[in-house]
Write an enzyme that holds these catalytic residues in place. Structure first.
Site, PDB file in Angstrom:
ATOM      1  N   LYS A  28       0.856  -1.204   0.000  1.00 56.29           N
ATOM      2  CA  LYS A  28       0.000   0.000   0.000  1.00 56.29           C
ATOM      3  C   LYS A  28       0.884   1.244   0.000  1.00 56.29           C
ATOM      4  O   LYS A  28       0.665   2.175  -0.775  1.00 56.29           O
ATOM      5  CB  LYS A  28      -0.893   0.006   1.229  1.00 56.29           C
ATOM      6  CG  LYS A  28      -1.570   1.351   1.512  1.00 56.29           C
ATOM      7  CD  LYS A  28      -2.523   1.312   2.683  1.00 56.29           C
ATOM      8  CE  LYS A  28      -1.852   1.472   4.002  1.00 56.29           C
ATOM      9  NZ  LYS A  28      -1.469   2.856   4.367  1.00 56.29           N
ATOM     10  N   ASN A  29       1.906   1.243   0.854  1.00 53.47           N
ATOM     11  CA  ASN A  29       2.692   2.462   1.055  1.00 53.47           C
ATOM     12  C   ASN A  29       3.745   2.699  -0.015  1.00 53.47           C
ATOM     13  O   ASN A  29       4.398   3.740  -0.011  1.00 53.47           O
ATOM     14  CB  ASN A  29       3.314   2.457   2.456  1.00 53.47           C
ATOM     15  CG  ASN A  29       2.247   2.582   3.535  1.00 53.47           C
ATOM     16  OD1 ASN A  29       1.082   2.866   3.217  1.00 53.47           O
ATOM     17  ND2 ASN A  29       2.618   2.341   4.772  1.00 53.47           N
ATOM     18  N   ARG A  99      -4.700  10.523   4.622  1.00 50.17           N
ATOM     19  CA  ARG A  99      -3.527  11.379   4.832  1.00 50.17           C
ATOM     20  C   ARG A  99      -2.600  11.354   3.620  1.00 50.17           C
ATOM     21  O   ARG A  99      -2.014  12.364   3.238  1.00 50.17           O
ATOM     22  CB  ARG A  99      -2.812  10.844   6.080  1.00 50.17           C
ATOM     23  CG  ARG A  99      -1.356  11.098   6.166  1.00 50.17           C
ATOM     24  CD  ARG A  99      -1.060  12.425   6.715  1.00 50.17           C
ATOM     25  NE  ARG A  99       0.380  12.675   6.688  1.00 50.17           N
ATOM     26  CZ  ARG A  99       0.886  13.824   7.100  1.00 50.17           C
ATOM     27  NH1 ARG A  99       0.107  14.756   7.570  1.00 50.17           N
ATOM     28  NH2 ARG A  99       2.180  14.034   7.051  1.00 50.17           N
ATOM     29  N   CYS A 123      -5.436  12.213  12.230  1.00 52.32           N
ATOM     30  CA  CYS A 123      -6.269  11.012  12.240  1.00 52.32           C
ATOM     31  C   CYS A 123      -6.108  10.388  13.627  1.00 52.32           C
ATOM     32  O   CYS A 123      -5.533  10.990  14.526  1.00 52.32           O
ATOM     33  CB  CYS A 123      -5.823  10.060  11.140  1.00 52.32           C
ATOM     34  SG  CYS A 123      -4.154   9.512  11.388  1.00 52.32           S
ATOM     35  N   ARG A 128      -0.411  14.636  12.521  1.00 50.37           N
ATOM     36  CA  ARG A 128       0.110  14.470  11.140  1.00 50.37           C
ATOM     37  C   ARG A 128       0.407  15.824  10.477  1.00 50.37           C
ATOM     38  O   ARG A 128      -0.133  16.154   9.434  1.00 50.37           O
ATOM     39  CB  ARG A 128      -0.871  13.661  10.293  1.00 50.37           C
ATOM     40  CG  ARG A 128      -1.432  12.402  10.920  1.00 50.37           C
ATOM     41  CD  ARG A 128      -0.436  11.287  11.182  1.00 50.37           C
ATOM     42  NE  ARG A 128       0.091  10.627  10.018  1.00 50.37           N
ATOM     43  CZ  ARG A 128      -0.438   9.574   9.431  1.00 50.37           C
ATOM     44  NH1 ARG A 128      -1.556   9.092   9.852  1.00 50.37           N
ATOM     45  NH2 ARG A 128       0.143   9.012   8.395  1.00 50.37           N
ATOM     46  N   PRO A 129       1.224  16.688  11.069  1.00 47.71           N
ATOM     47  CA  PRO A 129       1.544  17.970  10.439  1.00 47.71           C
ATOM     48  C   PRO A 129       2.348  17.753   9.147  1.00 47.71           C
ATOM     49  O   PRO A 129       2.828  16.657   8.888  1.00 47.71           O
ATOM     50  CB  PRO A 129       2.390  18.668  11.494  1.00 47.71           C
ATOM     51  CG  PRO A 129       2.974  17.584  12.300  1.00 47.71           C
ATOM     52  CD  PRO A 129       1.958  16.475  12.320  1.00 47.71           C
ATOM     53  N   ASP A 131       4.798  20.269   8.231  1.00 46.24           N
ATOM     54  CA  ASP A 131       5.801  21.348   8.262  1.00 46.24           C
ATOM     55  C   ASP A 131       7.072  21.001   7.500  1.00 46.24           C
ATOM     56  O   ASP A 131       7.652  21.851   6.809  1.00 46.24           O
ATOM     57  CB  ASP A 131       6.131  21.722   9.721  1.00 46.24           C
ATOM     58  CG  ASP A 131       6.588  20.522  10.527  1.00 46.24           C
ATOM     59  OD1 ASP A 131       5.821  19.529  10.590  1.00 46.24           O
ATOM     60  OD2 ASP A 131       7.708  20.523  11.039  1.00 46.24           O
ATOM     61  N   ASP A 311       4.272   0.711  12.256  1.00 50.32           N
ATOM     62  CA  ASP A 311       3.072   0.077  11.691  1.00 50.32           C
ATOM     63  C   ASP A 311       2.899  -1.355  12.156  1.00 50.32           C
ATOM     64  O   ASP A 311       1.883  -1.980  11.840  1.00 50.32           O
ATOM     65  CB  ASP A 311       3.117   0.107  10.153  1.00 50.32           C
ATOM     66  CG  ASP A 311       3.082   1.518   9.631  1.00 50.32           C
ATOM     67  OD1 ASP A 311       3.461   1.738   8.473  1.00 50.32           O
ATOM     68  OD2 ASP A 311       2.701   2.424  10.405  1.00 50.32           O
ATOM     69  N   ARG A 403      -8.760  -0.486   4.395  1.00 51.74           N
ATOM     70  CA  ARG A 403      -7.845   0.523   3.846  1.00 51.74           C
ATOM     71  C   ARG A 403      -6.508  -0.102   3.484  1.00 51.74           C
ATOM     72  O   ARG A 403      -5.839   0.353   2.560  1.00 51.74           O
ATOM     73  CB  ARG A 403      -7.613   1.628   4.875  1.00 51.74           C
ATOM     74  CG  ARG A 403      -8.835   2.428   5.210  1.00 51.74           C
ATOM     75  CD  ARG A 403      -8.509   3.612   6.072  1.00 51.74           C
ATOM     76  NE  ARG A 403      -7.464   4.428   5.436  1.00 51.74           N
ATOM     77  CZ  ARG A 403      -7.019   5.578   5.967  1.00 51.74           C
ATOM     78  NH1 ARG A 403      -7.490   6.002   7.124  1.00 51.74           N
ATOM     79  NH2 ARG A 403      -6.090   6.274   5.352  1.00 51.74           N
TER      80      ARG A 403
HETATM   81  C1  EPZ Z   1       3.960   6.970   6.311  1.00 53.79           C
HETATM   82  O1  EPZ Z   1       3.141   7.990   6.844  1.00 53.79           O
HETATM   83  C2  EPZ Z   1       3.079   5.731   6.215  1.00 53.79           C
HETATM   84  N1  EPZ Z   1       1.960   5.983   5.310  1.00 53.79           N
HETATM   85  C3  EPZ Z   1       2.561   5.364   7.602  1.00 53.79           C
HETATM   86  O2  EPZ Z   1       1.838   4.133   7.471  1.00 53.79           O
HETATM   87  C4  EPZ Z   1       3.758   5.120   8.514  1.00 53.79           C
HETATM   88  O3  EPZ Z   1       3.295   4.844   9.820  1.00 53.79           O
HETATM   89  C5  EPZ Z   1       4.669   6.353   8.530  1.00 53.79           C
HETATM   90  O4  EPZ Z   1       5.060   6.682   7.175  1.00 53.79           O
HETATM   91  C6  EPZ Z   1       5.923   6.141   9.349  1.00 53.79           C
HETATM   92  O5  EPZ Z   1       6.626   5.062   8.855  1.00 53.79           O
HETATM   93  C7  EPZ Z   1       2.182   5.921   3.969  1.00 53.79           C
HETATM   94  O6  EPZ Z   1       3.285   5.670   3.516  1.00 53.79           O
HETATM   95  C8  EPZ Z   1       0.987   6.170   3.098  1.00 53.79           C
HETATM   96  P1  EPZ Z   1       5.915  10.422   8.402  1.00 53.79           P
HETATM   97  P2  EPZ Z   1       3.687   9.529   6.844  1.00 53.79           P
HETATM   98  O7  EPZ Z   1       5.816  11.661   7.592  1.00 53.79           O
HETATM   99  O8  EPZ Z   1       4.439   9.788   5.605  1.00 53.79           O
HETATM  100  C9  EPZ Z   1       5.791  13.608  11.915  1.00 53.79           C
HETATM  101  C10 EPZ Z   1      -0.004   2.699   7.693  1.00 53.79           C
HETATM  102  O9  EPZ Z   1      -0.481   2.139   8.688  1.00 53.79           O
HETATM  103  N2  EPZ Z   1       5.887  14.604  10.845  1.00 53.79           N
HETATM  104  O10 EPZ Z   1       7.155   9.611   8.372  1.00 53.79           O
HETATM  105  O11 EPZ Z   1       2.559  10.414   7.193  1.00 53.79           O
HETATM  106  C11 EPZ Z   1       4.438  12.891  11.896  1.00 53.79           C
HETATM  107  O12 EPZ Z   1       3.467  13.661  12.583  1.00 53.79           O
HETATM  108  C12 EPZ Z   1       0.417   4.148   7.770  1.00 53.79           C
HETATM  109  O13 EPZ Z   1       0.187   2.139   6.573  1.00 53.79           O
HETATM  110  C13 EPZ Z   1       6.040  15.944  11.187  1.00 53.79           C
HETATM  111  O14 EPZ Z   1       6.095  16.291  12.367  1.00 53.79           O
HETATM  112  O15 EPZ Z   1       4.686   9.446   8.085  1.00 53.79           O
HETATM  113  C14 EPZ Z   1       4.732  11.598  12.574  1.00 53.79           C
HETATM  114  O16 EPZ Z   1       4.690  11.798  13.971  1.00 53.79           O
HETATM  115  C15 EPZ Z   1       0.105   4.757   9.137  1.00 53.79           C
HETATM  116  N3  EPZ Z   1       6.103  16.871  10.204  1.00 53.79           N
HETATM  117  C16 EPZ Z   1       6.174  11.299  12.136  1.00 53.79           C
HETATM  118  O17 EPZ Z   1       6.720  12.546  11.678  1.00 53.79           O
HETATM  119  C17 EPZ Z   1       6.031  16.533   8.879  1.00 53.79           C
HETATM  120  O18 EPZ Z   1       6.118  17.420   8.012  1.00 53.79           O
HETATM  121  C18 EPZ Z   1       6.251  10.291  11.011  1.00 53.79           C
HETATM  122  O19 EPZ Z   1       5.556  10.834   9.917  1.00 53.79           O
HETATM  123  C19 EPZ Z   1       5.878  15.168   8.541  1.00 53.79           C
HETATM  124  C20 EPZ Z   1       5.811  14.225   9.549  1.00 53.79           C
END
Ligand code: EPZ
Length: 431
Positions: A28-29, A99, A123, A128-129, A131, A311, A403
């Site tokens: 999926k990812n 997201r 969510c 999920r910011p 920034d 995950d 999903r």
């Molecule tokens: C991806 O989400 C995956 N989703 C998530 O899988 C996975 O848990 C996550 O990466 C971490 O491995 C997809 O690939 C579609 P991140 P993503 O940006 O990209 C913070 C599942 O179950 N952050 O690495 O949203 C954020 O809030 C899903 O398949 C900021 O602070 O994850 C989080 O605490 C759930 N600012 C952490 O970083 C930003 O600009 C990790 O987020 C971006 C992220």
């Protein structure tokens, strides 16, 4: 918690060892960012193989279609055709479903020079910011403003530059990678995420003509091109789905083999299972557990890849609820990813939450109960607990599972689970 309006429910009669083989679905990812990368084309199509049949993939298809792409699906293959102009606005209702909709920001901005992206919002597992996405795109020359719950991003031309990610965000790495593919000059992304799904995206972009080095190293170097070309891409296996079924074999002390997985993508899980005294047989592209006993308690810390995947934290919490001993789970990636703990407690799990730490006192058994899926992987944890529990478990809000898990009920039934799914009779007070 109440059953949501459109949800279904799953009932499981637990306590039976699962036996058989499961074929891993496409990731999926990996699928979602590669679908978004199609927006980088001016004219032409990408064809994808090994695409899983998931709600999130359907949502991304709808989003691309709303932007003007043509998406065709035939079983596990998909073609995405970009013809003429693309829209740069999209329906908030669609974006807020998932997201990962945010992954259209980078490619659309690089191709169209303007994007109005309704903020996908948080969510169940956190705020999920974005920034880090905005900081990187701004450094490449984009003007990013927020207005009425939407991001307005403009850039006449994105210019390659050096970007350091304060956190190796998967989504930020993917958005910046796709934006850099069409930028002027060279972009360096440091402290980039190293997940296998990003390697798959890099290979896809490279097949489309992008010049990228460094996947898996944490430093990505991208030389921008004027235009990318059509390509055909194969999606890697879904390591999280595969691991979920492997853990179903562990928690039921069964004999379960997962075919089509890439074992090295699960090194962290295999190491922690080894620590817990669980042997996993690795036959190259098959992982198998053979009548494992009860796991020992362990300490677990979620980290960016190649660390232990967040995950898989909920699923491991379910398994460790039955461990011989106490386990400590530190969730360092998301600020609120323990919602499944209270549902596991309804089944007899002994879990103490202290901020981002969960202390899990292993029990001899769990008891079937009525529980609610809170999110995708939290729901998977409840399925695992239900498979092991004595008696019957009913899981509501199983839309969450659709999903990310293709045909989960069928796959589990094929390996001996007593599981079935039906629509939830939604009563008045539930609405
Ligand atoms: C991806 O989400 C995956 N989703 C998530 O899988 C996975 O848990 C996550 O990466 C971490 O491995 C997809 O690939 C579609 P991140 P993503 O940006 O990209 C913070 C599942 O179950 N952050 O690495 O949203 C954020 O809030 C899903 O398949 C900021 O602070 O994850 C989080 O605490 C759930 N600012 C952490 O970083 C930003 O600009 C990790 O987020 C971006 C992220």
């Amino acid at each position: 918690m109440k059953a949501s309006l459109e949800s279904g429910l799953i009932t499981i009669k637990g306590g039976r060892p699962l036996r058989g083989e499961v074929i891993a679905q496409g990731s999926k990812n990996a699928t979602l960012p590669i679908m978004a990368a199609s927006l980088l084309l001016y004219n032409g199509k990408i064809s994808l193989r090994n695409v899983p049949k998931l709600l999130d993939v359907h949502t991304m298809s709808e989003l691309l279609i709303s932007l003007g792409a043509k998406v065709d699906r035939d079983d596990h293959t998909m073609t995405i055709e970009i013809q003429d102009e693309l829209a740069w606005e999209m329906p908030p209702s669609l974006v807020r479903k998932m997201r990962a909709s945010s992954l259209v920001l980078g490619p659309l901005l690089a191709r169209c020079g303007k994007v109005i992206l309704p903020l996908p919002g948080g969510c169940a597992i956190g705020s999920r910011p974005m920034d880090l996405h905005f900081k990187g795109l701004s450094k490449m020359g984009a003007q990013i403003t927020l207005d009425k719950g939407a991001v307005i991003a403009k850039a006449n031309k994105l210019v390659g530059t050096r970007i350091y990610l304060d956190f190796p965000s998967v989504g930020a790495t993917e958005n910046l990678l796709m934006a850099a593919a069409l930028a002027d000059g060279e972009t360096l992304i440091e402290n980039a995420a190293r997940e296998p799904e990003i390697d798959n995206l890099v290979r896809a972009l490279r097949k489309m003509g992008a010049v990228i080095e460094g996947e898996g190293t944490g430093i990505l170097r991208i030389k921008g091109k004027k235009e990318l070309n059509p390509a055909s891409i194969t999606i890697i296996p879904d390591r999280i789905e595969a691991a979920t079924y492997l853990l179903a074999g562990v928690i039921t002390h069964g004999d379960v083999a997962i075919r089509g997985v890439i074992p090295e993508h699960l090194n962290a899980l295999l190491a922690k299972l080894d620590e817990a005294g669980i042997e996993v047989i690795n036959n190259g592209n098959v992982l198998r557990v053979l009548n494992p006993g009860r796991p020992n308690g362990i300490t677990l810390k979620t980290m960016p890849y190649p660390g232990f995947s967040t995950d898989l934290q909920p699923q491991m919490m379910a398994l460790l609820s039955l461990a011989d001993g106490t386990s400590i789970i530190h969730e360092t990636i998301f600020e609120a990813r323990f919602l499944h703990a209270s549902e596991l407690q309804k089944m007899g799990a002994q879990i103490e939450l202290q901020g981002n730490t969960a202390i899990v006192h292993g029990q001899e058994n769990l008891i079937g109960a009525e529980v609610y899926a809170t999110d995708l992987r939290g729901g998977a944890a409840l399925v695992l607990a239900g498979l092991a529990a004595e008696g019957e478990t009913t899981i509501y809000n199983v839309e969450h599972l659709k999903r990310g898990y293709e045909n989960m009920v069928e796959k589990l039934t094929l390996i001996g689970a007593q599981i079935d799914e039906r629509a939830a009779e939604v009563t008045k007070e539930d609405i």
